[in-house]
Design a protein around this motif. Structure first.
Motif, short mmCIF file in Angstrom:
data_model
loop_
_atom_site.label_atom_id
_atom_site.label_comp_id
_atom_site.label_asym_id
_atom_site.label_seq_id
_atom_site.Cartn_x
_atom_site.Cartn_y
_atom_site.Cartn_z
N SER A 352 34.71 36.81 16.72
CA SER A 352 35.54 37.53 15.75
C SER A 352 36.33 36.56 14.88
N ARG A 353 36.77 35.45 15.45
CA ARG A 353 37.51 34.45 14.68
C ARG A 353 36.65 33.88 13.56
N PHE A 354 35.42 33.59 13.85
CA PHE A 354 34.54 33.00 12.84
C PHE A 354 34.09 34.04 11.82
N ARG A 355 34.03 35.30 12.22
CA ARG A 355 33.73 36.33 11.22
C ARG A 355 34.85 36.41 10.21
N ARG A 356 36.11 36.30 10.68
CA ARG A 356 37.23 36.31 9.75
C ARG A 356 37.21 35.09 8.84
N GLU A 357 36.86 33.95 9.39
CA GLU A 357 36.78 32.73 8.57
C GLU A 357 35.68 32.86 7.52
N ALA A 358 34.58 33.50 7.90
CA ALA A 358 33.48 33.68 6.96
C ALA A 358 33.90 34.55 5.78
N LYS A 359 34.68 35.60 6.06
CA LYS A 359 35.16 36.48 4.99
C LYS A 359 36.07 35.73 4.02
N LYS A 360 36.88 34.81 4.54
CA LYS A 360 37.77 34.04 3.68
C LYS A 360 37.01 33.18 2.68
N HIS A 361 35.78 32.81 3.04
CA HIS A 361 34.96 31.97 2.16
C HIS A 361 33.81 32.75 1.53
N ASN A 362 34.00 34.06 1.41
CA ASN A 362 32.99 34.93 0.77
C ASN A 362 31.63 34.83 1.45
N GLY A 363 31.65 34.70 2.76
CA GLY A 363 30.40 34.68 3.51
C GLY A 363 29.71 33.34 3.53
N HIS A 364 30.29 32.32 2.92
CA HIS A 364 29.67 30.99 2.89
C HIS A 364 30.68 29.92 3.28
N PRO A 365 31.16 29.96 4.51
CA PRO A 365 32.16 28.98 4.94
C PRO A 365 31.54 27.60 5.13
N PRO A 366 32.31 26.53 5.00
CA PRO A 366 31.79 25.18 5.22
C PRO A 366 31.49 24.95 6.69
N PRO A 367 30.61 24.02 7.01
CA PRO A 367 30.28 23.76 8.42
C PRO A 367 31.49 23.35 9.25
N GLU A 368 32.49 22.76 8.62
CA GLU A 368 33.66 22.26 9.35
C GLU A 368 34.43 23.36 10.09
N ILE A 369 34.26 24.61 9.66
CA ILE A 369 34.91 25.72 10.35
C ILE A 369 34.49 25.77 11.81
N ARG A 370 33.26 25.35 12.09
CA ARG A 370 32.76 25.41 13.47
C ARG A 370 33.50 24.45 14.39
N LEU A 371 34.20 23.47 13.82
CA LEU A 371 34.88 22.47 14.64
C LEU A 371 36.22 22.97 15.19
N ILE A 372 36.64 24.17 14.79
CA ILE A 372 37.90 24.71 15.33
C ILE A 372 37.80 24.85 16.84
N ILE A 373 36.68 25.35 17.34
CA ILE A 373 36.53 25.50 18.78
C ILE A 373 36.44 24.13 19.46
N GLY A 374 35.88 23.15 18.75
CA GLY A 374 35.83 21.80 19.29
C GLY A 374 37.20 21.16 19.39
N GLN A 375 38.13 21.55 18.51
CA GLN A 375 39.49 21.03 18.57
C GLN A 375 40.17 21.44 19.88
N VAL A 376 39.95 22.69 20.28
CA VAL A 376 40.52 23.17 21.55
C VAL A 376 39.92 22.38 22.71
#
Length: 499
Positions: A352-376
């Protein structure tokens, strides 16, 4: 072969496996079915042929069979950790040589995907599964009844090669069976199975070695492999669409007598040698010329190296310091497994978190968004190791280091999820090669770390050695934060990454 960015962000594990299940090929060798001109004799995928149209129970049965087969392959890597004493005694060798039974097997797991991937693109998934598992079963016999140490070690390496199919091809079957809206959960179940396997290995091996002969570890493995072979032949259908269409075309030619029916795969020009050469060379080019991929690969490799080093370290911590027997030491790995399972349980939140991030970027988020889970994960892993380091004193209750291993296990899951998906999305044109490079690096570290674990722990002590590992993971922890901020700039300078 790949999905759009929106699907990638929403369904991380699915995208990893879709892109990593086979080596990336040059344009002329990976032509999709819809690249061919319309032809009434070109067979089409009908609902009755589509693996996504199977019943839900059948699809889940296939997923669980594939997942348990993958778990068995990685279980075989770590169960050998508790057979080393008996192996050294009965085959008249040293403990240092016996440790090679883990290292050589893991090395085979790392090398195998570079060769299996191209074969799966030509012949489909099922023949790879069945052939590799039959060979896996056959070549395990010399390790269960070894005449001498040389035979044992050679066949440990060969069985590692045979088991590698389920680390390179199997995830593709899962994504073949479920559409993008429903694939996240079954893919998460499959994805965790190779990481749970090394934790289950010592747990079961500890019970066996404590109560019977060490050779029964490999005999139990033979029984499990035999069961998996039956399940693979009866429960897992062919899911690779190009091969399904090829079989359909062959059947139509036979039943109608009309040789004009064809499948797209039959019109492609394949050079197996060139495919394998491309599969083997591209990952090394990526490691040599791309610092971003190299840094993330070293980070994930360090974690797997530490996980496999634990197979030598835990007996020192729990047997020498706390007086555990072999069976109890095997149970001490439950902390890492608990952390991984707990992290898996949070997957719906991340989806659900990444779906929200995708909406913020009009469905085309940068790959770096995936690193949020890696930060944890980057924060949890060193915290867990530091807790383990400073609770290994004899006067501290034995449960304390096991509790410390829980955040480490959760951190491992989060880091791998973030790194794998980032590599696939950031290096989309050569996604499979990016994953192969990561696999080769991880397997090298996992093979080498157990070899010096004993010397390191005896020289530095349990506190110093574990703290050193915690310090190394702490040094790597800033990577997902740096790439999250600077990733776009770094990708613009890369010859491999998407811009």
């Amino acid at each position: 072969m790949s999905t759009n960015n929106s699907e990638t962000i929403t369904l991380s594990d699915a995208d990893v496996e879709k892109n990593a299940q086979a080596p990336a090929l040059p344009k002329d060798e990976s032509t999709a079915a819809n690249d061919f001109p319309a032809d009434k004799y070109q067979v089409k995928l009908e609902p009755e042929d589509d693996p996504k149209c199977l019943s839900l129970w059948h699809k889940w049965l296939a997923v669980l069979t594939i997942s348990s087969s993958s778990l068995c392959a990685t279980f075989a890597s770590s169960e050998a950790a508790f057979t080393e004493t008996g192996l050294a005694r009965d085959l008249h060798t040293t403990h240092e040589v016996a440790i090679l039974s883990i290292s050589l097997y893991v090395l085979g797991l790392g090398i195998g995907p570079m060769f299996v991937g191209p074969l799966s693109e030509l012949y489909g998934r099922n023949i790879i599964y069945r052939t590799s598992y039959v060979l896996f079963f056959a070549f395990t016999w010399p390790t269960a009844f070894p005449p001498h140490i040389a035979v044992f070690l050679v066949f440990r390496f060969i069985t590692g090669l045979c088991g590698a199919a389920f680390l390179s091809v199997a995830g593709g079957s899962v994504s073949d069976l479920f559409d993008n809206a429903h694939v996240a959960t079954p893919m998460a179940v499959y994805t965790i199975s190779p990481f749970i396997g090394p934790v289950v290995g010592p747990l079961i091996a500890g019970f066996i070695v404590q109560n019977t002969d060490w050779k029964w570890c490999f005999r139990v493995l033979l029984i499990w492999q035999f069961v998996q072979i039956i399940l693979l032949f009866t429960c897992v259908p062919e899911t690779y669409v190009p091969v399904i269409l090829k079989r359909k075309a062959r059947k139509l030619r036979k039943t109608t007598g009309d040789d004009r029916y064809f499948a797209p795969l039959e019109h492609q020009q394949h050079n197996l040698f060139h495919m394998i050469l491309f599969s083997c060379s591209t990952p090394f080019k990526l490691l040599m010329f791309d610092r971003m991929a190299l840094s993330l690969d070293i980070w994930s490799a360090l974690l797997l190296g530490i996980l496999y080093l634990a197979f030598q370290a835990f007996p020192i911590i729990f047997e020498d310091v706390h007086g555990f027997n072999v069976q109890q030491t095997g149970l001490s790995f439950l902390g890492i497994g608990t952390g991984m399972v707990a992290a898996l349980a949070t997957q719906p939140y991340w989806n659900s978190r990444f779906r929200r991030e995708a909406k913020k970027h009009n469905g085309h988020p940068p790959p770096e968004i995936r690193l949020i889970i890696g930060q944890v994960g980057g924060i949890l892993a060193p915290i867990g190791l530091f807790i383990m380091a400073f609770t290994t004193y004899k006067n501290v209750h034995w449960i304390a280091p096991i509790i410390g291993s829980i955040p480490f296990g959760a951190g491992v899951y989060y880091i791998y999820t973030g790194v794998f998906t980032y590599l696939v999305t950031a290096y989309r044109p050569i996604a499979a090669s990016a994953m192969a490079a990561n696999s080769a690096m991880r397997s090298t570290f996992a093979a080498v770390f157990p070899l010096f674990a004993g010397a390191m722990y005896h020289r530095l002590g349990t506190v110093g050695a574990t703290a050193l590992l915690a310090g190394l993971t702490t040094l790597m922890a800033p990577l997902p934060f740096i790439f999250y901020r600077e990733g776009a700039k770094l990708r613009s300078k890369s010859r491999f990454a998407v811009q």
